[in-house]
Design a protein around this motif. Sequence first.
Motif, short mmCIF file in Angstrom:
data_model
loop_
_atom_site.label_atom_id
_atom_site.label_comp_id
_atom_site.label_asym_id
_atom_site.label_seq_id
_atom_site.Cartn_x
_atom_site.Cartn_y
_atom_site.Cartn_z
N GLN A 1 0.83 -1.20 0.00
CA GLN A 1 0.00 0.00 0.00
C GLN A 1 0.86 1.25 0.00
OE1 GLN A 1 -2.83 1.26 -0.32
NE2 GLN A 1 -4.33 -0.38 -0.17
N VAL A 2 0.32 2.29 -0.58
CA VAL A 2 0.98 3.59 -0.60
C VAL A 2 -0.02 4.63 -0.11
CG1 VAL A 2 2.05 5.37 -2.03
CG2 VAL A 2 2.49 2.95 -2.49
N GLN A 3 0.39 5.42 0.84
CA GLN A 3 -0.44 6.54 1.29
C GLN A 3 0.07 7.81 0.64
OE1 GLN A 3 0.47 4.06 3.80
NE2 GLN A 3 -1.53 3.32 3.18
N LEU A 4 -0.86 8.61 0.19
CA LEU A 4 -0.53 9.87 -0.46
C LEU A 4 -1.14 11.01 0.34
CD1 LEU A 4 -1.31 8.81 -4.14
CD2 LEU A 4 0.93 8.91 -3.06
N VAL A 5 -0.34 11.97 0.70
CA VAL A 5 -0.81 13.12 1.48
C VAL A 5 -0.64 14.37 0.65
CG1 VAL A 5 -0.55 14.45 3.58
CG2 VAL A 5 -0.24 11.96 3.63
N GLU A 6 -1.75 15.02 0.37
CA GLU A 6 -1.75 16.19 -0.50
C GLU A 6 -1.82 17.48 0.31
OE1 GLU A 6 -5.05 14.02 -3.19
OE2 GLU A 6 -4.35 15.94 -3.97
N SER A 7 -1.29 18.52 -0.29
CA SER A 7 -1.41 19.85 0.31
C SER A 7 -1.31 20.89 -0.80
CB SER A 7 -0.33 20.08 1.36
OG SER A 7 0.96 19.99 0.77
N GLY A 8 -1.77 22.11 -0.48
CA GLY A 8 -1.52 23.23 -1.38
C GLY A 8 -2.71 23.76 -2.14
N GLY A 9 -3.88 23.18 -2.01
CA GLY A 9 -5.03 23.73 -2.71
C GLY A 9 -5.52 25.02 -2.09
N GLY A 10 -6.56 25.60 -2.69
CA GLY A 10 -7.12 26.81 -2.13
C GLY A 10 -7.82 27.65 -3.16
N LEU A 11 -8.06 28.90 -2.78
CA LEU A 11 -8.75 29.86 -3.63
C LEU A 11 -7.76 30.87 -4.18
CD1 LEU A 11 -11.40 31.23 -4.64
CD2 LEU A 11 -11.46 32.44 -2.44
N VAL A 12 -7.83 31.11 -5.46
CA VAL A 12 -6.92 32.06 -6.10
C VAL A 12 -7.68 32.80 -7.19
CG1 VAL A 12 -6.09 30.36 -7.80
CG2 VAL A 12 -4.62 32.29 -7.15
N GLN A 13 -7.26 34.02 -7.46
CA GLN A 13 -7.87 34.79 -8.54
C GLN A 13 -7.33 34.35 -9.89
OE1 GLN A 13 -7.28 38.95 -7.60
NE2 GLN A 13 -9.32 39.05 -6.64
N ALA A 14 -8.12 34.55 -10.92
CA ALA A 14 -7.67 34.24 -12.28
C ALA A 14 -6.36 34.96 -12.57
CB ALA A 14 -8.74 34.65 -13.28
N GLY A 15 -5.45 34.23 -13.21
CA GLY A 15 -4.12 34.76 -13.49
C GLY A 15 -3.10 34.46 -12.41
N GLY A 16 -3.57 33.97 -11.28
CA GLY A 16 -2.68 33.68 -10.18
C GLY A 16 -2.04 32.31 -10.29
N SER A 17 -1.30 31.95 -9.24
CA SER A 17 -0.56 30.70 -9.22
C SER A 17 -0.81 29.94 -7.92
CB SER A 17 0.94 30.96 -9.34
OG SER A 17 1.26 31.60 -10.55
N LEU A 18 -0.67 28.64 -8.01
CA LEU A 18 -0.72 27.77 -6.85
C LEU A 18 0.27 26.63 -7.07
CD1 LEU A 18 -4.52 27.17 -6.01
CD2 LEU A 18 -2.82 28.32 -4.56
N ARG A 19 0.77 26.09 -5.96
CA ARG A 19 1.61 24.90 -6.05
C ARG A 19 1.02 23.82 -5.17
NH1 ARG A 19 7.97 23.50 -4.79
NH2 ARG A 19 7.25 23.50 -2.62
N LEU A 20 0.78 22.69 -5.78
CA LEU A 20 0.31 21.51 -5.05
C LEU A 20 1.49 20.60 -4.75
CD1 LEU A 20 -2.90 20.60 -7.11
CD2 LEU A 20 -2.64 22.26 -5.24
N SER A 21 1.39 19.93 -3.61
CA SER A 21 2.40 18.95 -3.23
C SER A 21 1.72 17.65 -2.83
CB SER A 21 3.22 19.45 -2.04
OG SER A 21 3.88 20.65 -2.33
N CYS A 22 2.39 16.56 -3.06
CA CYS A 22 1.86 15.26 -2.67
C CYS A 22 3.03 14.40 -2.24
CB CYS A 22 1.11 14.62 -3.83
SG CYS A 22 0.56 12.94 -3.51
N ALA A 23 2.98 13.94 -1.00
CA ALA A 23 4.04 13.10 -0.46
C ALA A 23 3.56 11.66 -0.37
CB ALA A 23 4.45 13.60 0.92
N ALA A 24 4.36 10.76 -0.89
CA ALA A 24 4.04 9.33 -0.83
C ALA A 24 4.76 8.68 0.34
CB ALA A 24 4.45 8.66 -2.13
N SER A 25 4.16 7.60 0.84
CA SER A 25 4.73 6.92 2.01
C SER A 25 5.95 6.08 1.65
CB SER A 25 3.68 6.04 2.69
OG SER A 25 3.13 5.12 1.76
N ARG A 26 6.16 5.84 0.36
CA ARG A 26 7.36 5.15 -0.08
C ARG A 26 7.66 5.54 -1.52
NH1 ARG A 26 6.08 1.18 -3.69
NH2 ARG A 26 4.12 0.05 -3.48
N SER A 27 8.82 5.15 -1.98
CA SER A 27 9.19 5.42 -3.36
C SER A 27 8.24 4.70 -4.32
CB SER A 27 10.62 4.95 -3.61
OG SER A 27 10.97 5.11 -4.96
#
Length: 113
Positions: free
Chosen positions: A1-27
Motif C-alpha cells: 500500500q501507498v499513502q498519499l498526502v496532499e497539500s496546497g489547494g485553495g482559492l486564487v484569482q484568475a491569473g494567479g498561481s498555486l503549487r500543489l504537493s503530494c508526499a508518498a509513504s514510499r518510493s
Amino acid sequence: QVQLVESGGGLVQAGGSLRLSCAASRSIFRMGYYRQPPGKQRELVATITSTYTTNYADSMKGRFTISRDNAKNTVYLQMNSLKPEDTAVYYCYSRDLLSREYWGQGTQVTVSS
C-alpha cells in the motif's frame, strides 16, 4: 500500500498561481495529478516518473509544471496563469511498476474570475 498526502489547494484569482504537493509513504515509479471539475469526469493533468519523464494533458502544457523530489517521495504541481475553468478537485495519483494505482484524498482548487 501507498499513502498519499496532499497539500496546497485553495482559492486564487484568475491569473494567479498555486503549487500543489503530494508526499508518498514510499518510493513509487509514477506520480502525478488528475483533476475533476464540477459535473465532469476525472481527467489527466500531468504525471512524472522516477526518471523524470513527464506526461501532460495538452490543455495544461505551458501553464502547469510537474516535478518531483525522489529523496522525499514528493511530487509538485506548479500551476500558473490559472483560469476559472481550472477549478476542480485535484487528486494525487501514483502507480507502481506492477501497475497498481493509488489515489490521494483530493484537494480543492478554486479560481475566481
